[in-house]
Write a protein that holds these residues in place. Structure first.
Motif, PDB file in Angstrom:
ATOM      1  N   VAL A   1       5.373  -9.774 -10.631  1.00 43.02           N
ATOM      2  CA  VAL A   1       4.096  -9.206 -10.197  1.00 43.02           C
ATOM      3  C   VAL A   1       3.593  -9.922  -8.958  1.00 43.02           C
ATOM      4  CG1 VAL A   1       1.693  -8.831 -10.885  1.00 43.02           C
ATOM      5  CG2 VAL A   1       3.518  -8.456 -12.528  1.00 43.02           C
ATOM      6  N   LEU A   2       3.815 -11.226  -8.913  1.00 38.57           N
ATOM      7  CA  LEU A   2       3.378 -12.012  -7.758  1.00 38.57           C
ATOM      8  C   LEU A   2       4.117 -11.590  -6.498  1.00 38.57           C
ATOM      9  CD1 LEU A   2       1.558 -14.281  -6.830  1.00 38.57           C
ATOM     10  CD2 LEU A   2       3.397 -15.875  -7.356  1.00 38.57           C
ATOM     11  N   SER A   3       5.404 -11.328  -6.610  1.00 35.22           N
ATOM     12  CA  SER A   3       6.173 -10.908  -5.437  1.00 35.22           C
ATOM     13  C   SER A   3       5.744  -9.523  -4.955  1.00 35.22           C
ATOM     14  CB  SER A   3       7.670 -10.938  -5.744  1.00 35.22           C
ATOM     15  OG  SER A   3       7.984  -9.990  -6.740  1.00 35.22           O
ATOM     16  N   VAL A   4       5.382  -8.637  -5.896  1.00 31.72           N
ATOM     17  CA  VAL A   4       4.917  -7.300  -5.514  1.00 31.72           C
ATOM     18  C   VAL A   4       3.578  -7.405  -4.790  1.00 31.72           C
ATOM     19  CG1 VAL A   4       4.131  -5.075  -6.392  1.00 31.72           C
ATOM     20  CG2 VAL A   4       6.196  -6.115  -7.327  1.00 31.72           C
ATOM     21  N   CYS A   5       2.688  -8.242  -5.316  1.00 28.24           N
ATOM     22  CA  CYS A   5       1.393  -8.446  -4.667  1.00 28.24           C
ATOM     23  C   CYS A   5       1.574  -9.038  -3.273  1.00 28.24           C
ATOM     24  CB  CYS A   5       0.507  -9.369  -5.507  1.00 28.24           C
ATOM     25  SG  CYS A   5      -0.092  -8.596  -7.011  1.00 28.24           S
ATOM     26  N   PHE A   6       2.510  -9.979  -3.146  1.00 26.83           N
ATOM     27  CA  PHE A   6       2.798 -10.586  -1.842  1.00 26.83           C
ATOM     28  C   PHE A   6       3.304  -9.545  -0.855  1.00 26.83           C
ATOM     29  CE2 PHE A   6       5.778 -12.845   0.983  1.00 26.83           C
ATOM     30  CZ  PHE A   6       4.866 -13.662   1.615  1.00 26.83           C
ATOM     31  N   LEU A   7       4.192  -8.670  -1.324  1.00 24.03           N
ATOM     32  CA  LEU A   7       4.716  -7.616  -0.451  1.00 24.03           C
ATOM     33  C   LEU A   7       3.625  -6.623  -0.045  1.00 24.03           C
ATOM     34  CD1 LEU A   7       8.189  -6.870  -2.076  1.00 24.03           C
ATOM     35  CD2 LEU A   7       7.722  -8.073   0.056  1.00 24.03           C
ATOM     36  N   VAL A   8       2.716  -6.317  -0.954  1.00 28.54           N
ATOM     37  CA  VAL A   8       1.613  -5.405  -0.634  1.00 28.54           C
ATOM     38  C   VAL A   8       0.706  -6.030   0.421  1.00 28.54           C
ATOM     39  CG1 VAL A   8      -0.475  -4.322  -1.573  1.00 28.54           C
ATOM     40  CG2 VAL A   8       1.675  -4.188  -2.834  1.00 28.54           C
ATOM     41  N   VAL A   9       0.434  -7.318   0.302  1.00 32.46           N
ATOM     42  CA  VAL A   9      -0.398  -8.010   1.288  1.00 32.46           C
ATOM     43  C   VAL A   9       0.267  -8.015   2.653  1.00 32.46           C
ATOM     44  CG1 VAL A   9      -1.339 -10.269   1.922  1.00 32.46           C
ATOM     45  CG2 VAL A   9      -1.624  -9.413  -0.392  1.00 32.46           C
ATOM     46  N   ILE A  10       1.544  -8.305   2.688  1.00 31.18           N
ATOM     47  CA  ILE A  10       2.276  -8.305   3.958  1.00 31.18           C
ATOM     48  C   ILE A  10       2.288  -6.908   4.563  1.00 31.18           C
ATOM     49  CG2 ILE A  10       4.573  -8.562   4.968  1.00 31.18           C
ATOM     50  CD1 ILE A  10       4.961 -11.009   3.343  1.00 31.18           C
ATOM     51  N   GLU A  11       2.524  -5.897   3.737  1.00 38.39           N
ATOM     52  CA  GLU A  11       2.528  -4.527   4.231  1.00 38.39           C
ATOM     53  C   GLU A  11       1.163  -4.146   4.800  1.00 38.39           C
ATOM     54  OE1 GLU A  11       3.131   0.060   2.672  1.00 38.39           O
ATOM     55  OE2 GLU A  11       3.113  -1.590   1.242  1.00 38.39           O
ATOM     56  N   THR A  12       0.089  -4.556   4.149  1.00 42.21           N
ATOM     57  CA  THR A  12      -1.255  -4.251   4.619  1.00 42.21           C
ATOM     58  C   THR A  12      -1.538  -4.938   5.951  1.00 42.21           C
ATOM     59  OG1 THR A  12      -1.982  -4.070   2.329  1.00 42.21           O
ATOM     60  CG2 THR A  12      -3.693  -4.307   3.994  1.00 42.21           C
ATOM     61  N   ILE A  13      -1.150  -6.185   6.061  1.00 43.86           N
ATOM     62  CA  ILE A  13      -1.371  -6.923   7.310  1.00 43.86           C
ATOM     63  C   ILE A  13      -0.580  -6.289   8.446  1.00 43.86           C
ATOM     64  CG2 ILE A  13      -0.959  -9.129   8.463  1.00 43.86           C
ATOM     65  CD1 ILE A  13      -1.651 -10.487   5.787  1.00 43.86           C
ATOM     66  N   ILE A  14       0.680  -5.982   8.202  1.00 40.80           N
ATOM     67  CA  ILE A  14       1.508  -5.347   9.231  1.00 40.80           C
ATOM     68  C   ILE A  14       0.927  -3.990   9.613  1.00 40.80           C
ATOM     69  CG2 ILE A  14       3.771  -4.321   9.670  1.00 40.80           C
ATOM     70  CD1 ILE A  14       4.996  -6.625   8.066  1.00 40.80           C
ATOM     71  N   SER A  15       0.452  -3.239   8.627  1.00 39.83           N
ATOM     72  CA  SER A  15      -0.139  -1.928   8.886  1.00 39.83           C
ATOM     73  C   SER A  15      -1.366  -2.041   9.784  1.00 39.83           C
ATOM     74  CB  SER A  15      -0.503  -1.262   7.563  1.00 39.83           C
ATOM     75  OG  SER A  15      -1.214  -0.070   7.780  1.00 39.83           O
ATOM     76  N   LEU A  16      -2.193  -3.051   9.532  1.00 38.13           N
ATOM     77  CA  LEU A  16      -3.393  -3.243  10.363  1.00 38.13           C
ATOM     78  C   LEU A  16      -3.022  -3.581  11.801  1.00 38.13           C
ATOM     79  CD1 LEU A  16      -5.706  -5.203   7.899  1.00 38.13           C
ATOM     80  CD2 LEU A  16      -5.943  -2.832   8.659  1.00 38.13           C
ATOM     81  N   PHE A  17      -2.030  -4.426  11.993  1.00 37.81           N
ATOM     82  CA  PHE A  17      -1.604  -4.784  13.349  1.00 37.81           C
ATOM     83  C   PHE A  17      -0.973  -3.597  14.075  1.00 37.81           C
ATOM     84  CE2 PHE A  17      -1.628  -9.296  11.840  1.00 37.81           C
ATOM     85  CZ  PHE A  17      -2.563  -9.743  12.753  1.00 37.81           C
ATOM     86  N   ILE A  18      -0.160  -2.844  13.361  1.00 35.03           N
ATOM     87  CA  ILE A  18       0.479  -1.681  13.985  1.00 35.03           C
ATOM     88  C   ILE A  18      -0.563  -0.631  14.333  1.00 35.03           C
ATOM     89  CG2 ILE A  18       2.020   0.257  13.524  1.00 35.03           C
ATOM     90  CD1 ILE A  18       3.862  -1.680  12.098  1.00 35.03           C
ATOM     91  N   ARG A  19      -1.555  -0.443  13.462  1.00 40.97           N
ATOM     92  CA  ARG A  19      -2.622   0.528  13.741  1.00 40.97           C
ATOM     93  C   ARG A  19      -3.393   0.121  14.996  1.00 40.97           C
ATOM     94  NH1 ARG A  19      -6.284   1.839   8.875  1.00 40.97           N
ATOM     95  NH2 ARG A  19      -4.328   2.840   8.268  1.00 40.97           N
TER      96      ARG A  19
END
Length: 69
Positions: A2-20
Motif C-alpha cells: 500500500v505504501l508503494s502504491v501511495c508513493f507512486l500516486v504522489v509521484i504521478e500527481t507531482i509529475i502531472s502538475l509539472f507537465i500541466r
C-alpha cells in the motif's frame, strides 16, 4: 504494498502538475506568437492596401484631366 502504491500516486500527481504547467506555458507562448504574427500580417496588409489605394487615386487623378481636354 500500500505504501508503494501511495508513493507512486504522489509521484504521478507531482509529475502531472509539472507537465500541466509546462503545457500551459507552451500554449501561452504559441498564442502570444500567433498574436504577434497576426498583428504584423494585418499591418502589412494595411500598408499594401494603402499603397494600392494611393496608386489608384494618382492614376484616376492623372486620367480625369486628360478626358476633359
Amino acid at each position: 504494498m500500500v505504501l508503494s502504491v501511495c508513493f507512486l500516486v504522489v509521484i504521478e500527481t507531482i509529475i502531472s502538475l509539472f507537465i500541466r504547467a509546462l503545457a500551459l506555458g507552451v500554449r501561452l507562448t504559441a498564442n502570444l506568437t500567433a498574436g504577434h504574427l497576426l498583428i504584423q500580417l494585418i499591418g502589412t496588409i494595411t500598408i499594401i492596401i494603402a499603397i494600392i489605394q494611393a496608386y489608384v487615386f494618382v492614376l484616376l487623378l492623372s486620367l480625369y484631366p486628360q478626358e476633359n481636354v
